[in-house]
Design a protein around this motif. Structure first.
Motif, short mmCIF file in Angstrom:
data_model
loop_
_atom_site.label_atom_id
_atom_site.label_comp_id
_atom_site.label_asym_id
_atom_site.label_seq_id
_atom_site.Cartn_x
_atom_site.Cartn_y
_atom_site.Cartn_z
N CYS A 15 0.83 -1.21 0.00
CA CYS A 15 0.00 0.00 0.00
C CYS A 15 0.86 1.26 0.00
O CYS A 15 0.56 2.22 -0.71
N ALA A 16 1.93 1.25 0.80
CA ALA A 16 2.83 2.41 0.83
C ALA A 16 3.48 2.62 -0.54
O ALA A 16 3.58 3.75 -1.01
N ALA A 19 0.87 4.01 -2.91
CA ALA A 19 0.60 5.42 -2.60
C ALA A 19 1.72 6.31 -3.13
O ALA A 19 1.47 7.39 -3.68
N HIS A 26 0.82 12.83 1.22
CA HIS A 26 1.34 12.14 2.41
C HIS A 26 0.33 12.05 3.55
O HIS A 26 0.39 11.13 4.35
N PRO A 29 -2.02 8.38 3.73
CA PRO A 29 -1.62 7.19 4.48
C PRO A 29 -1.46 7.46 5.97
O PRO A 29 -1.77 6.59 6.79
N HIS A 32 -4.85 7.19 7.48
CA HIS A 32 -5.29 5.80 7.60
C HIS A 32 -4.61 5.08 8.76
O HIS A 32 -5.26 4.30 9.47
#
Length: 113
Positions: A15-16, A19, A26, A29, A32
């Motif tokens: 996921c990082a 993204a 920034h 994430p 989240h």
């Protein structure tokens, strides 16, 4: 469904990477992660209250925190605490909120291009 414990770090890294690759701001994430931690805490409190026969965290609150971005933490907490996994109506509502969150997030992020 029980997932292997090594899947969570791999999913987080994927996921990082995604993204970063699509230039997600920034704050997204970070939001989240923060809201997921709140969700884990709420599920822990609810599980403890359920075992002790005390006042519970309303399902609407659990679902709302998941809807605003905490669903990854909620999913992890469900598995970690074995909580809310057998109640079909809750699982249906949970996955509906995940779908809505993902759809709205995708629509907002693609418009910001």
């Amino acid at each position: 469904m029980r997932l292997a414990p090594w899947i969570w770090p791999i999913a987080a890294l994927a996921c990082a990477g995604l993204a970063w690759a699509v230039h997600v701001p920034h704050v997204v994430p970070l939001w989240h992660v923060a809201v997921s931690l709140v969700c884990v805490g709420l599920y822990a409190v609810d599980k403890r209250a359920a075992r002790a026969g005390q006042r519970r965290v309303p399902e609407a609150a659990l679902l709302a925190w998941g809807l605003v971005g905490g669903w990854p933490g909620a999913l992890a907490a469900q598995r970690l605490f074995r909580h809310k996994t057998a109640k079909a109506s809750f699982q249906t509502a949970f996955w509906l909120t995940v779908a809505v969150h993902v759809a709205v997030s995708a629509a907002v992020l693609t418009r910001q291009g």
